[in-house]
Motif scaffolding. Structure first.
Motif, short mmCIF file in Angstrom:
data_model
loop_
_atom_site.label_atom_id
_atom_site.label_comp_id
_atom_site.label_asym_id
_atom_site.label_seq_id
_atom_site.Cartn_x
_atom_site.Cartn_y
_atom_site.Cartn_z
N PHE A 293 0.87 -1.22 0.05
CA PHE A 293 -0.13 0.07 -0.17
C PHE A 293 0.90 1.22 -0.06
O PHE A 293 0.70 2.03 -0.74
CB PHE A 293 -0.91 0.01 1.31
N PHE A 294 1.87 1.34 1.06
CA PHE A 294 2.75 2.58 1.02
C PHE A 294 3.57 2.80 -0.32
O PHE A 294 3.94 3.94 -0.46
CB PHE A 294 3.23 2.70 2.46
N ALA A 295 4.14 1.54 -0.95
CA ALA A 295 5.04 1.71 -1.85
C ALA A 295 4.10 2.36 -2.96
O ALA A 295 4.70 3.09 -3.71
CB ALA A 295 5.61 0.30 -2.33
N MET A 296 3.02 1.77 -3.28
CA MET A 296 2.09 2.57 -4.15
C MET A 296 1.78 3.93 -3.90
O MET A 296 1.39 4.79 -4.66
CB MET A 296 0.78 1.48 -4.33
N PHE B 110 7.26 -0.68 -12.55
CA PHE B 110 7.81 -1.79 -11.39
C PHE B 110 6.91 -1.87 -10.13
O PHE B 110 6.43 -2.76 -9.66
CB PHE B 110 9.10 -1.61 -11.14
N ILE B 111 6.86 -0.76 -9.58
CA ILE B 111 6.32 -0.59 -8.18
C ILE B 111 4.84 -0.77 -8.11
O ILE B 111 4.15 -1.62 -7.50
CB ILE B 111 6.72 0.80 -7.47
N TYR B 112 4.21 -0.09 -9.34
CA TYR B 112 2.76 -0.45 -9.26
C TYR B 112 2.28 -2.05 -9.63
O TYR B 112 1.44 -2.55 -8.87
CB TYR B 112 2.23 0.46 -10.55
N ASN B 113 3.06 -2.60 -10.56
CA ASN B 113 2.72 -4.21 -10.73
C ASN B 113 3.23 -4.83 -9.32
O ASN B 113 2.40 -5.67 -9.06
CB ASN B 113 3.76 -4.49 -11.85
N ASN B 114 4.44 -4.76 -8.79
CA ASN B 114 4.59 -5.43 -7.58
C ASN B 114 3.62 -5.32 -6.62
O ASN B 114 3.26 -6.56 -5.93
CB ASN B 114 5.81 -5.00 -7.00
N ALA B 115 3.14 -3.96 -6.17
CA ALA B 115 2.12 -3.70 -5.29
C ALA B 115 0.89 -4.53 -5.56
O ALA B 115 0.24 -5.34 -4.65
CB ALA B 115 1.82 -2.32 -5.04
N ILE B 116 0.31 -4.39 -7.00
CA ILE B 116 -0.87 -4.93 -7.01
C ILE B 116 -0.83 -6.49 -7.22
O ILE B 116 -1.76 -7.23 -6.56
CB ILE B 116 -1.34 -4.44 -8.31
N THR B 117 0.07 -7.05 -7.78
CA THR B 117 0.38 -8.44 -8.09
C THR B 117 0.51 -9.15 -6.73
O THR B 117 0.02 -10.20 -6.36
CB THR B 117 1.39 -9.01 -8.91
N ILE C 193 -5.11 -1.41 -2.44
CA ILE C 193 -3.71 -1.22 -2.98
C ILE C 193 -3.81 -0.39 -4.11
O ILE C 193 -3.09 0.76 -4.30
CB ILE C 193 -3.06 -2.34 -3.48
N ALA C 194 -4.77 -0.34 -4.99
CA ALA C 194 -4.83 0.48 -6.26
C ALA C 194 -5.45 1.55 -5.73
O ALA C 194 -4.94 2.95 -6.31
CB ALA C 194 -6.00 -0.16 -7.32
N GLY C 195 -6.18 1.98 -4.82
CA GLY C 195 -6.62 3.09 -4.19
C GLY C 195 -5.32 3.98 -3.55
O GLY C 195 -5.40 5.32 -3.57
N ALA C 196 -4.41 3.27 -3.14
CA ALA C 196 -3.41 3.95 -2.74
C ALA C 196 -2.73 4.99 -3.76
O ALA C 196 -2.10 5.98 -3.32
CB ALA C 196 -2.10 3.10 -1.79
N ILE D 178 12.80 6.49 -0.44
CA ILE D 178 12.90 5.75 0.69
C ILE D 178 11.82 4.89 1.23
O ILE D 178 12.30 3.54 1.44
CB ILE D 178 13.13 6.71 2.29
N VAL D 179 10.57 5.35 1.06
CA VAL D 179 9.57 4.41 1.24
C VAL D 179 9.52 2.95 0.64
O VAL D 179 9.33 1.93 1.22
CB VAL D 179 7.95 4.98 1.28
N PRO D 180 9.49 2.88 -0.63
CA PRO D 180 9.55 1.62 -1.34
C PRO D 180 10.96 0.62 -0.90
O PRO D 180 10.67 -0.57 -0.86
CB PRO D 180 9.81 1.89 -2.72
N ILE D 181 12.09 1.35 -0.56
CA ILE D 181 13.18 0.55 -0.14
C ILE D 181 12.63 -0.21 1.25
O ILE D 181 12.80 -1.14 1.44
CB ILE D 181 14.45 1.34 0.04
N VAL D 182 12.10 0.58 2.17
CA VAL D 182 11.44 -0.22 3.35
C VAL D 182 10.68 -0.94 3.07
O VAL D 182 10.51 -2.12 3.66
CB VAL D 182 11.15 1.08 4.38
#
Length: 438
Positions: A28-31, A126-133, A150-153, A190-194
């Motif tokens: 959610f937060f990566a998205m 990359f992030i979008y696909n990773n988060a949704i899938t 997740i899509a709402g994020a 930073i957020v996607p790395i975490v």
């Protein structure tokens, strides 16, 4: 080390050491943090043009390049995450996405900005696909809700910045705006790395112990796990692609220009701010609520109704604007985007529903790369050219009609979803034993 079969029989906590809901929070937060590329655009565009003296078409090209590059990035991002998992692709995506948004401060060199903007846009895919899938794979029992959240994020992440940027005078020297861009860039990196430390995939074929596919009200029409090449050989996949092209282009044309669209009717600045903020909220809740509703009313039925209603309300903004009603304009804009936003929950859901979860990243990546990329051409630069020569009313009317046609294209899929006809299966058995994607 647990074997594959043993791992499939374990709970999420036994596999991960923590709850699968923590994976969803990370996704959610990566998205969430990559949202400003798209959903803050109508608010940022005026400041960019004012700072650097770029034309409307030059600024619109940036939005088009984001949509196209992000869409293209969805395909390799999905294929890589299907093979290697979501962790390192999410982390790398975050670093380059942050660089992409920071490129706004690299002006007035237009080529330099476009280069790094496009690079960052590519990695948001990359992030979008990773988060949704990732959400899809861990929640076969709550796919509609989780995909919607997740899509709402991707919509809600713009809210912290829209109202602040709208409060900055476009006659200022731009320093306050650039400071905000730097803050967004740092957070975006930073957020996607975490989040990447938490994001991982379940074992292939995993489902929550004790849960049966028969417990869902919407079962798969086929048990086969389609590869990307198999999915692309079905006419149903291409019907989905055409529908996605039309509905994405329709909404992007209105959403990316909502501030200028409101100003074109002479409405007060408050109306533009309310529309920009309102569509970000409605966008997120449209994905969540309509994604959830699809589990009860059927994925195809929800798509048809949502896309047609989106088109009707987009046409309503034209009527409201020409009548001089700013309240009706804002209501129609928010409602139109609410129903339009469902596409970003419903298409990944139906891809998993039709073609399975084994290659869900690649299959959805292929759909998204082809369809949103083409839709973005109209939603960005082509609609800007059309509006420049014919006016907003004409351009948004075309968008509304595109959305309605997108819904009608889905109608045949209700009666003829894809069914694998391999030698080991029969359509009747598949329909009786159908199960959701992993």
């Amino acid at each position: 080390m647990l074997g594959a079969q043993e791992r499939r029989n374990k709970t999420d906590k036994e596999i991960l050491g923590y709850s699968r809901y923590l994976v969803v929070i990370a996704a959610f937060f990566a998205m969430f943090v990559i949202s400003p590329f798209e959903y803050t655009w109508s608010t940022m565009a005026g400041h960019i043009a004012a700072m650097y003296g770029w034309t409307h078409e030059e600024v619109a090209l940036m939005f088009t390049l984001f949509v196209v590059a992000q869409s293209i990035g969805m395909l390799p991002g999905g294929m890589l995450r299907d093979r290697f998992g979501p962790r390192w692709t999410t982390a790398i995506g975050g670093l380059f996405s942050g660089l992409g948004i920071a490129s706004i401060a690299m002006g007035p060199s237009y080529p330099l900005v476009l280069t790094f903007w496009t690079l960052g846009s590519f990695f948001t895919g990359f992030i979008y696909n990773n988060a949704i899938t990732t959400g899809n794979k861990w929640f076969p029992d709550h796919r509609g809700k989780i995909t919607g959240v997740i899509a709402g994020a991707f919509s809600w992440g713009s809210l912290p910045f829209i109202f602040y940027i709208r409060s900055i005078s476009q006659s200022s020297d731009g320093s306050a705006f650039i400071s905000t861009i730097y803050v967004i860039a740092i957070v975006m990196a930073i957020v996607p790395i975490v989040a990447a430390f938490v994001m991982t995939d379940p074992p292939k074929g995993w489902s929550p112990p004790g849960w049966s596919p028969k417990q869902t009200s919407v079962v798969r029409p086929s048990t086969h796990q389609y590869t990307m090449s198999e999915a692309l050989r079905t006419w149903q996949m291409w019907a989905l692609i055409v529908s996605f092209v039309l509905i994405s282009g329709a909404g992007l044309a209105g959403m990316s220009k909502i501030v200028a669209y409101s100003d074109s009717f002479g409405f007060a600045a408050a109306a533009a701010t309310a529309a920009a903020g309102g569509i970000s909220v409605a966008n997120g809740f449209g994905k969540l609520l309509l994604g959830t509703a699809s589990e009860r009313f059927g994925h195809e039925n929800t798509m048809i109704g949502s896309f047609v209603l989106s088109g009707v309300f987009l046409l309503g903004t034209v009527v409201a604007g020409n009548l001089g009603s700013d309240v009706a304009f804002v209501i129609c804009a928010i409602a139109g985007i609410f129903f339009w936003a469902s596409l970003f929950a419903l298409f990944p859901i139906i891809i998993g529903h039709y073609f399975g979860g084994a290659s869900a990243g690649g299959n959805y990546g292929a759909l998204y790369a082809i369809a949103k990329g083409l839709g973005g051409l109209y939603g960005g630069i082509l609609s800007a050219i059309l509006i420049h020569h014919q006016g907003f009313s004409y351009g948004i009317t075309v968008a509304g009609l595109m959305a309605i046609v997108a819904g009608l294209i889905i109608v045949p899929l209700r009666a003829a979803p894809p069914v694998w006809r391999g030698a080991e299966q029969t359509p009747n058995l598949e329909r009786r034993l159908g199960q959701p994607a992993e």
